[in-house]
Design a protein around this motif. Structure first.
Motif, short mmCIF file in Angstrom:
data_model
loop_
_atom_site.label_atom_id
_atom_site.label_comp_id
_atom_site.label_asym_id
_atom_site.label_seq_id
_atom_site.Cartn_x
_atom_site.Cartn_y
_atom_site.Cartn_z
N LYS A 94 6.48 11.38 -5.87
CA LYS A 94 7.17 12.00 -5.08
C LYS A 94 8.07 13.06 -5.65
CE LYS A 94 8.08 7.49 -2.74
NZ LYS A 94 9.20 6.32 -2.61
N PRO A 95 8.29 14.17 -4.81
CA PRO A 95 9.31 15.17 -5.56
C PRO A 95 10.70 14.27 -5.94
CG PRO A 95 8.32 15.85 -3.52
CD PRO A 95 7.98 14.46 -3.66
N GLY A 96 11.22 14.75 -7.22
CA GLY A 96 12.22 14.04 -7.94
C GLY A 96 12.02 12.90 -8.64
N GLY A 97 10.24 12.44 -8.65
CA GLY A 97 10.22 11.44 -9.09
C GLY A 97 9.83 11.72 -10.73
N MET A 98 9.34 10.76 -11.41
CA MET A 98 9.17 10.94 -12.67
C MET A 98 7.56 10.38 -13.22
SD MET A 98 12.13 8.76 -14.57
CE MET A 98 13.89 9.48 -14.28
N LEU A 99 7.01 11.11 -14.11
CA LEU A 99 5.62 11.05 -14.62
C LEU A 99 5.67 10.69 -16.12
CD1 LEU A 99 2.23 12.90 -13.59
CD2 LEU A 99 2.91 12.46 -16.00
N PHE A 100 5.07 9.49 -16.74
CA PHE A 100 5.11 9.34 -18.01
C PHE A 100 3.71 9.16 -18.56
CE2 PHE A 100 8.98 7.36 -16.43
CZ PHE A 100 10.02 7.34 -17.53
N TYR A 101 3.44 9.79 -19.68
CA TYR A 101 2.21 9.95 -20.19
C TYR A 101 1.72 9.82 -21.65
CZ TYR A 101 1.90 14.97 -21.33
OH TYR A 101 2.20 16.15 -21.64
N ILE A 140 4.36 2.02 -24.47
CA ILE A 140 4.37 2.75 -23.31
C ILE A 140 5.39 2.29 -22.40
CG2 ILE A 140 3.14 3.58 -21.20
CD1 ILE A 140 2.16 4.97 -23.74
N LEU A 141 5.41 1.04 -22.14
CA LEU A 141 6.18 0.18 -21.37
C LEU A 141 7.93 0.61 -21.81
CD1 LEU A 141 7.09 -1.43 -19.12
CD2 LEU A 141 6.93 -3.57 -20.60
N TYR A 185 0.82 -1.23 -0.11
CA TYR A 185 -0.09 -0.05 -0.01
C TYR A 185 0.74 1.16 0.08
CZ TYR A 185 -3.74 -3.13 1.29
OH TYR A 185 -4.66 -4.27 0.99
N LEU A 186 0.58 2.11 -1.05
CA LEU A 186 1.62 3.18 -1.16
C LEU A 186 0.73 4.59 -1.28
CD1 LEU A 186 3.91 1.92 -3.58
CD2 LEU A 186 4.36 2.30 -1.28
N LYS A 187 1.20 5.72 -0.76
CA LYS A 187 0.47 7.05 -1.23
C LYS A 187 1.17 7.81 -2.21
CE LYS A 187 -2.32 6.89 3.08
NZ LYS A 187 -2.75 7.79 4.14
N LEU A 188 2.59 7.62 -2.06
CA LEU A 188 3.55 8.20 -3.06
C LEU A 188 4.47 7.34 -3.96
CD1 LEU A 188 4.66 10.95 -0.45
CD2 LEU A 188 3.03 11.16 -2.37
N TYR A 189 4.55 7.52 -5.09
CA TYR A 189 5.36 6.82 -5.96
C TYR A 189 6.46 7.47 -6.49
CZ TYR A 189 0.58 5.06 -5.71
OH TYR A 189 -0.55 4.12 -5.19
N ASP A 190 7.51 6.60 -6.84
CA ASP A 190 8.66 7.11 -7.63
C ASP A 190 8.25 7.57 -9.05
OD1 ASP A 190 10.55 6.57 -5.44
OD2 ASP A 190 10.03 4.25 -5.91
N THR A 191 7.37 6.74 -9.59
CA THR A 191 7.05 6.71 -11.01
C THR A 191 5.44 6.75 -11.20
OG1 THR A 191 8.99 6.02 -11.73
CG2 THR A 191 7.39 5.98 -13.17
N ALA A 192 4.94 7.35 -11.88
CA ALA A 192 3.56 7.24 -12.33
C ALA A 192 3.62 6.96 -13.99
CB ALA A 192 2.69 8.45 -11.92
N ILE A 193 2.88 6.17 -14.59
CA ILE A 193 2.59 6.01 -15.95
C ILE A 193 0.96 6.23 -16.09
CG2 ILE A 193 2.69 4.44 -18.03
CD1 ILE A 193 4.93 3.12 -16.43
N ILE A 194 0.80 7.20 -16.82
CA ILE A 194 -0.64 8.06 -16.53
C ILE A 194 -1.27 7.97 -18.25
CG2 ILE A 194 -2.13 9.89 -16.31
CD1 ILE A 194 -0.84 8.76 -13.59
N LEU A 195 -2.38 7.08 -18.17
CA LEU A 195 -2.88 7.03 -19.66
C LEU A 195 -4.16 7.60 -20.08
CD1 LEU A 195 -1.72 3.35 -19.87
CD2 LEU A 195 -0.53 5.27 -20.87
#
Length: 186
Positions: A86-93, A131-132, A63-73
Motif C-alpha cells: 500500500k502507498p505509505g507502507g513498508m518493504l523489507f528485503y 530478517i524477523l 485474502y488480500l491484494k494490498l499489504y501494509d508490509t512486504a518482506i521479500i527474500l
C-alpha cells in the motif's frame, strides 16, 4: 491496529515459519490473527509466501491484494509483490539474489543482509530470525517475549535448545537493518 503482511521467498528460507511465529506471537497478545500459507508443490527451492494479519479487531477476510508490509527474500517475490505494498507502507528485503532492487517512491524501503549475517553466524537456518528481527526493530507489532514464546510453540520440543541462538539472531537483525528509502511523514 491492523497489520497486513506478506512474507515471500524460496521454500527452505523459513518464510512459512516466520509467518507462523508472528501469528503465534499475536495470539499470545490476544490479537485476532490470520495465517495463510501458499507454496508450490516443489517446496524447497520453489516459491513460498504467507499472508499474516494481526489485528485488535475481527479480521473480515484473510485474502488480500494490498499489504501494509512486504518482506521479500528473492527476485521472483520482488517482481510479484513490490507493487502490492500500500502507498505509505513498508518493504523489507534481503539483497542476496535480488538484481532489480525496489524502486517505489511512495513506500518506505529497508534492507537487511540476512544471508550474509547468517553465514557470519555460521548457521543458515537462523536467516529467517535475522530478517524477523530487522522487521520488528522498525515495526514492533509484537513484543520480543511473545516472539520467543511463539518460537517455543512452533519448534518441536527437541529443537528448544536452539531458542537462544534464534533469539540472538533476532537481535543481530535488529542491529543490522538499514533504511534505503524513507518517506517524509509530516
Amino acid at each position: 491496529m491492523t497489520e497486513e503482511i506478506i512474507i515471500a521467498g524460496f521454500g527452505g528460507q523459513g518464510v512459512l515459519s516466520m509467518g507462523k511465529i508472528l501469528a503465534y506471537s499475536g495470539i499470545m497478545e490476544n490479537k485476532e490473527v490470520s495465517w495463510m500459507p501458499s507454496y508450490g508443490p516443489e517446496m524447497r527451492g520453489g516459491t513460498a509466501n504467507v499472508t499474516v494479519i494481526l489485528s485488535d479487531e475481527r479480521i473480515s477476510s484473510p485474502y488480500l491484494k494490498l499489504y501494509d508490509t512486504a518482506i521479500i527474500l528473492n527476485q521472483q517475490s520482488m517482481d510479484k509483490f513490490e507493487a502490492s505494498v500500500k502507498p505509505g507502507g513498508m518493504l523489507f528485503y534481503d539483497p542476496n539474489g535480488i538484481y532489480d532492487h525496489p524502486t517505489r517512491t511512495d513506500i518506505q524501503i529497508f534492507q537487511i543482509e540476512g544471508t550474509k549475517l547468517a553465514s557470519e553466524m555460521e548457521n543458515k537456518k537462523i536467516f529467517n530470525m535475522i530478517i524477523l528481527g530487522g522487521f520488528l526493530k522498525i515495526k514492533p507489532i509484537v513484543k520480543l517475549k511473545s516472539v520467543i514464546d511463539g518460537l517455543k510453540k512452533s519448534l518441536s520440543e527437541r529443537h528448544h535448545h536452539l531458542i537462544p541462538l534464534n533469539e540472538k539472531a533476532i537481535y543481530v537483525g535488529m542491529n543490522n537493518i538499514k533504511p534505503i528509502k524513507q518517506l517524509d511523514l509530516v
